[in-house]
Scaffold this motif. Sequence first.
Motif, mmCIF file in Angstrom:
data_model
loop_
_atom_site.group_PDB
_atom_site.id
_atom_site.type_symbol
_atom_site.label_atom_id
_atom_site.label_comp_id
_atom_site.label_asym_id
_atom_site.label_seq_id
_atom_site.Cartn_x
_atom_site.Cartn_y
_atom_site.Cartn_z
ATOM 1 N N GLY A 4 27.746 -89.183 7.265
ATOM 2 C CA GLY A 4 28.231 -89.753 6.642
ATOM 3 C C GLY A 4 27.668 -90.713 5.245
ATOM 4 O O GLY A 4 28.289 -91.700 4.241
ATOM 5 N N LEU A 5 26.042 -90.696 5.644
ATOM 6 C CA LEU A 5 25.371 -91.739 4.586
ATOM 7 C C LEU A 5 24.795 -90.307 3.737
ATOM 8 O O LEU A 5 23.961 -89.913 3.160
ATOM 9 C CB LEU A 5 24.730 -92.076 5.577
ATOM 10 N N THR A 6 25.571 -89.764 2.564
ATOM 11 C CA THR A 6 25.368 -88.978 1.935
ATOM 12 C C THR A 6 25.396 -89.799 0.305
ATOM 13 O O THR A 6 26.167 -90.675 -0.210
ATOM 14 C CB THR A 6 26.205 -88.291 2.158
ATOM 15 N N GLY A 7 24.878 -88.861 -0.932
ATOM 16 C CA GLY A 7 25.308 -89.724 -1.789
ATOM 17 C C GLY A 7 24.618 -89.988 -2.724
ATOM 18 O O GLY A 7 24.703 -90.774 -3.733
ATOM 19 N N GLU A 8 23.623 -91.181 -2.082
ATOM 20 C CA GLU A 8 22.848 -92.446 -2.058
ATOM 21 C C GLU A 8 22.015 -91.845 -2.971
ATOM 22 O O GLU A 8 20.092 -91.523 -3.302
ATOM 23 C CB GLU A 8 22.127 -93.010 -1.340
ATOM 24 N N ILE A 9 23.247 -91.423 -4.616
ATOM 25 C CA ILE A 9 21.603 -90.846 -6.045
ATOM 26 C C ILE A 9 21.159 -92.286 -5.430
ATOM 27 O O ILE A 9 19.627 -92.339 -6.763
ATOM 28 C CB ILE A 9 22.087 -90.270 -6.880
ATOM 29 N N GLY A 10 21.394 -93.854 -6.386
ATOM 30 C CA GLY A 10 20.858 -94.757 -6.194
ATOM 31 C C GLY A 10 19.238 -94.934 -5.662
ATOM 32 O O GLY A 10 18.693 -95.398 -6.229
ATOM 33 N N HIS A 11 19.027 -94.148 -5.052
ATOM 34 C CA HIS A 11 18.155 -94.390 -3.716
ATOM 35 C C HIS A 11 17.092 -92.926 -3.940
ATOM 36 O O HIS A 11 16.334 -92.340 -2.576
ATOM 37 C CB HIS A 11 17.812 -95.070 -2.865
ATOM 38 N N THR A 12 17.261 -92.150 -5.110
ATOM 39 C CA THR A 12 16.453 -91.135 -5.178
ATOM 40 C C THR A 12 15.521 -91.369 -6.625
ATOM 41 O O THR A 12 15.518 -92.271 -6.824
ATOM 42 C CB THR A 12 17.268 -89.623 -6.049
ATOM 43 N N LEU A 13 14.411 -90.828 -6.264
ATOM 44 C CA LEU A 13 13.471 -91.609 -7.199
ATOM 45 C C LEU A 13 13.261 -91.318 -8.747
ATOM 46 O O LEU A 13 13.358 -89.976 -8.655
ATOM 47 C CB LEU A 13 11.716 -91.450 -6.128
ATOM 48 N N VAL A 14 12.885 -91.202 -9.539
ATOM 49 C CA VAL A 14 12.979 -91.281 -10.500
ATOM 50 C C VAL A 14 12.114 -91.966 -11.854
ATOM 51 O O VAL A 14 10.876 -91.671 -12.680
ATOM 52 C CB VAL A 14 14.243 -92.164 -11.704
ATOM 53 N N ASP A 15 11.024 -93.322 -11.019
ATOM 54 C CA ASP A 15 9.461 -93.395 -11.325
ATOM 55 C C ASP A 15 8.338 -93.401 -10.465
ATOM 56 O O ASP A 15 8.427 -94.543 -9.781
ATOM 57 C CB ASP A 15 9.990 -95.169 -12.233
ATOM 58 N N SER A 16 7.657 -92.777 -10.963
ATOM 59 C CA SER A 16 6.531 -92.582 -10.001
ATOM 60 C C SER A 16 5.612 -93.273 -10.257
ATOM 61 O O SER A 16 4.164 -93.014 -9.775
ATOM 62 C CB SER A 16 6.263 -91.325 -9.456
ATOM 63 N N THR A 17 5.327 -94.261 -11.818
ATOM 64 C CA THR A 17 4.481 -94.962 -12.073
ATOM 65 C C THR A 17 3.780 -96.838 -11.872
ATOM 66 O O THR A 17 4.705 -97.266 -10.496
ATOM 67 C CB THR A 17 5.117 -95.080 -14.398
ATOM 68 N N ASP A 18 3.320 -97.055 -12.520
ATOM 69 C CA ASP A 18 2.749 -98.274 -11.268
ATOM 70 C C ASP A 18 3.311 -99.418 -11.762
ATOM 71 O O ASP A 18 3.253 -100.496 -11.009
ATOM 72 C CB ASP A 18 1.103 -98.345 -11.716
ATOM 73 N N TYR A 19 4.267 -99.230 -12.424
ATOM 74 C CA TYR A 19 4.896 -100.010 -13.230
ATOM 75 C C TYR A 19 6.668 -100.457 -12.660
ATOM 76 O O TYR A 19 7.185 -100.687 -12.815
ATOM 77 C CB TYR A 19 5.326 -100.585 -14.417
ATOM 78 N N ALA A 20 6.913 -99.317 -11.716
ATOM 79 C CA ALA A 20 8.211 -99.591 -10.743
ATOM 80 C C ALA A 20 8.739 -100.125 -10.572
ATOM 81 O O ALA A 20 7.480 -101.080 -9.361
ATOM 82 C CB ALA A 20 8.052 -97.507 -9.862
ATOM 83 N N LEU A 21 10.294 -100.718 -10.585
ATOM 84 C CA LEU A 21 10.158 -101.775 -10.270
ATOM 85 C C LEU A 21 10.254 -101.421 -9.466
ATOM 86 O O LEU A 21 10.935 -99.991 -8.112
ATOM 87 C CB LEU A 21 11.770 -101.951 -11.028
ATOM 88 N N ASN A 22 10.834 -103.028 -7.350
ATOM 89 C CA ASN A 22 11.368 -102.901 -7.130
ATOM 90 C C ASN A 22 12.723 -102.703 -6.510
ATOM 91 O O ASN A 22 13.868 -103.258 -6.950
ATOM 92 C CB ASN A 22 10.897 -104.482 -5.539
ATOM 93 N N CYS A 23 13.495 -101.450 -5.086
ATOM 94 C CA CYS A 23 14.635 -102.037 -4.767
ATOM 95 C C CYS A 23 15.191 -102.354 -4.141
ATOM 96 O O CYS A 23 13.881 -103.055 -3.743
ATOM 97 C CB CYS A 23 14.709 -100.293 -4.966
ATOM 98 N N GLU A 24 16.452 -102.898 -4.264
ATOM 99 C CA GLU A 24 16.801 -103.850 -3.348
ATOM 100 C C GLU A 24 16.833 -103.416 -1.985
ATOM 101 O O GLU A 24 16.704 -103.445 -0.815
ATOM 102 C CB GLU A 24 18.831 -103.956 -3.243
ATOM 103 N N CYS A 25 16.717 -101.033 -2.189
ATOM 104 C CA CYS A 25 16.335 -100.897 -0.453
ATOM 105 C C CYS A 25 15.179 -101.035 -0.131
ATOM 106 O O CYS A 25 14.911 -100.954 1.263
ATOM 107 C CB CYS A 25 16.615 -99.811 -0.802
ATOM 108 N N GLY A 26 13.767 -101.102 -0.893
ATOM 109 C CA GLY A 26 13.333 -102.126 0.220
ATOM 110 C C GLY A 26 11.508 -101.129 -0.602
ATOM 111 O O GLY A 26 10.708 -100.911 -0.580
ATOM 112 N N SER A 27 12.355 -100.061 -1.702
ATOM 113 C CA SER A 27 11.734 -98.924 -1.691
ATOM 114 C C SER A 27 11.189 -99.465 -3.009
ATOM 115 O O SER A 27 11.759 -100.262 -3.599
ATOM 116 C CB SER A 27 12.064 -98.137 -2.042
ATOM 117 N N ARG A 28 10.396 -98.513 -4.106
ATOM 118 C CA ARG A 28 10.319 -98.858 -5.666
ATOM 119 C C ARG A 28 10.745 -98.015 -6.671
ATOM 120 O O ARG A 28 10.818 -96.244 -5.644
ATOM 121 C CB ARG A 28 8.773 -98.681 -5.970
#
Lengths: 331, 331
Positions: free
Chosen positions: A166-190
């Motif tokens: 049931g942990l699907t559709g989490e588009i908010g935590h797909t990557l759109v920015d792989s640059t050095d300026y990518a912002l930190n995300c609440e989820c722990g990733s960038r």
Amino acid sequence: MSTPQVAVVIDWGGSWARTAVVDKKGNILWQSRNPNPRNGTKEEYLDNAERLLTTAIKQTGSSQLVGIGAAVAGPVEPRTGTFYQPPNLKVLDGVSFKALWEGKFCLPVWVGNDANLAAMGEYYYGAGRQPTDNNCPVQTLFYVTLSTGVGGGAVDKGSLYLGANGLTGEIGHTLVDSTDYALNCECGSRGCLETKVSGTSIAYIAKMKVSSGEFPESTLTNIDSAVLDSEAVFSAAGDKDPLAVSIIDGVISALGIGLTNIVHLFNPDMIVLGGGVTVGLVKLDLLTQIKEQISTRTMSAPHNDFQLTSTALGDSVGLVGAAAMVWEQFK
Amino acid sequence: MSTPQVAVVIDWGGSWARTAVVDKKGNILWQSRNPNPRNGTKEEYLDNAERLLTTAIKQTGSSQLVGIGAAVAGPVEPRTGTFYQPPNLKVLDGVSFKALWEGKFCLPVWVGNDANLAAMGEYYYGAGRQPTDNNCPVQTLFYVTLSTGVGGGAVDKGSLYLGANGLTGEIGHTLVDSTDYALNCECGSRGCLETKVSGTSIAYIAKMKVSSGEFPESTLTNIDSAVLDSEAVFSAAGDKDPLAVSIIDGVISALGIGLTNIVHLFNPDMIVLGGGVTVGLVKLDLLTQIKEQISTRTMSAPHNDFQLTSTALGDSVGLVGAAAMVWEQFK
């Protein structure tokens, strides 16, 4: 005439808990809401929700109440109804509303992620009911909530896509920015989509740019940082403020990437955007631009054969989605 | 004893057309293959496939032949069986094998995308049959082919996820690189997963780095550019050649991003990697590293509750997948 059937539903977000009584056609017959306690304890959150549910159950009167549907803001396991590390309701980690409330209210309880259920709501009672461009019924609807956070859900031929847990559709935590300026995300990733398009992120980016001092002429510099929010950014963009326009351009371009991923993976014939940020996008008439961005990225022309639209259910999408989940059990 | 039922299947890629006779248990009873004509006409491609099918049909002997299943390398509409702009079989754009072959062979024909069907093959007859870490049957399997191109497919509770028009699972064309150095993709976009991890891309990146002159000590500089392929890169990486290692590190890191997107969107409990590049990854024992990269990116611990494994069906995955599609019609 037989007794009309109704469902009691709750939409439980970080800020508000809302309840409603909903009939089989998705009509809201009664509704109410309470703010959640700020940084409350588990008991305070649960008390708030249970008080609302008790009141809602009383409102069903002589109708046949078939059960409770709960849309919750966070990852939830659909069989047990257990909440997993909900980012905005952290003290509720590991709680199963299903177990808790089935015991308390002597009614069947179904629980789902709010953005997942919003997809169900739009499919059965919202945007999915509108005729598509080619007049065929919608087959596959992907819903995206652009709000404090960013989530989503997919409904295919009437069924919610739930995956293994049931942990699907989490588009908010797909990557759109792989640059050095990518912002930190609440989820722990960038570099997640959420860091570019959520209401929180739009406000954060605006504050960052304002404090950089690079845009002294922007009207956003006149707004107190404490109240500078995404609405203010949309409003300034509407007045062609260059800083605000550049921030919203970033939102459009990030959505272009994130939604192209969805188009290539889920092949929807309808994408529905909801949440407060969508209100801003619609006001500035930007959905066509987002669709164009996707078109330049898609790998084949048939992938572009989808409608991009905004929620038909607005703020009620979680409530109606929770009801759609209940009615699915009685089909 | 009743007559055993069999299916005739064809796996139609850019380079090879393969056929087989497959029983209901997914066993290949007979198989053959022919190279496709290089830059052939539509008629040459079709003749090749139809000759193979005619031979296969003869092999079914006294068994009951229930129909033909075709796995094709490119986007295909599942109801009509129409090929859409297949990148490696461009002259076949708009052709419906279903219409064509049902007329020619007087048998029902089902057509699907090869990577989509590979997911079905692995679910029913391959990796999906292995017990999972927690001994539960696999619910949701995502298959990724890492080959000349990169594609994928999702099977959820036994059903192939087809979306509105069967154009799903195209992980190769999800974004993993948004930097200014992102490579152009065959699909017309930039920074797609395919530009980082396909066999073609690995070879291309190696040639680019060799010709830059920055790695004079790499053993890859001794290989003639015309024959420098992804296998050579994997082999040199196995010998700790720094250039080759850095290229394969790029593959791992891109897969970390692309597969995290899959985990967040599809919530699989099994991801199966196939194709020639996977052979290289397995030889160097790199699947654990890929899994670790995903773990550092996932938004919640339960999202990590999946197995990452390599194909159990190897080269036959397309044939067996096509058979799985046929047998699904007779369940």
